[in-house]
Design an enzyme around this catalytic site. Sequence first.
Site: not given
Length: 325
Positions: A107, A189, A192
């Site tokens: 982050k 996979k 989002k």
Amino acid sequence: MSGIRPTGFLHLGNYFGAIRNYVKMQEDFDCYFMVADLHSLTTHPDTKELKANVHRVLAENIACGLDPDKVALYCQSHVYETAELYLYLNMLAYTGELEKTVTFKEKVRQSPDNVNAGLLTYPVLMSADILLHRAKYVPVGKDQEQHLEFARTYVNRFNHRYGEIFPEPYAFNYNQELVKVPSLDGSGKMSKSENQMATLFLSDEDDVIRKKVMKAKTDGGPTVMNSVKPGYIENVFGLMKLVSAEDVIVKFENDYNNCTIRYGDMKKQLTEDMVNFISPIRGRINNILNDEAYLKGVMEKGAAKATASAKITMQLVREAIGFNY
Ligand code: TRP
């Protein structure tokens, strides 16, 4: 106990990887499932969309079978004891350790101008969520393993310093391997953020599902009997195994093995079965989202259950620490 980030729009991977586990757990355990709205402030200080996102994530989980009468389904911000336990745990957390957290470093790289202290102590807040209910089993994916490690560290520090109150929490899963739902473009996979056209969302309309499935990567078919399937074909079979009937799968396996398979037909079948799987869930999501009073009731009931459990723990915690004067 587990936390769900209110980032909206769950997909098939979330369903088979996480929610299905929750729905099974609600029959076997005393469960606490929480929408991590406080955590979202570490990266999303703008709260304009927060309410809609919280509503959506609640609706999606209920539509998938989570029963607010069986579990405590609540919002983190509604259980004020969370903040108190977070404060105590912060005194047991060393900044040097937290700075080494993989998710923290990620982050910092992503938003170097918003490295707030809440971001650093994200694992402390998550530990507070878990310890608040003295939970032992935490259904989460691999990406949360390091956070759980922190929770165990704080449990041990607390128990040694102030007395045995908390059990060590561990990641929980019914299947040994977490179910990975392959994306429709043959790589990785469902996710989002990656390729939205290769991911099936629980809120996708039928024609969107159709379009996505029909575009799944295939080829001209095998030319040698009983050959090994390429990865992207394995993926299409993998998706079929999630939603189609056994005899349908056997039929296409046989067709594959004797080189008569027609991927167009297979994808039509998969589309049909996907639509039959997703559209009732989508319908329930929309009905729930249209009923704000119901959602409010769910949150109130959840907050009451979670608060009752938290109050018992906090009583023990305050006494153990020595706030008993
Ligand atoms: N950090 C978790 C995630 O990113 C969400 C979360 C918050 C959580 N509190 C929790 C998960 C407590 C398990 C237990 O998905």
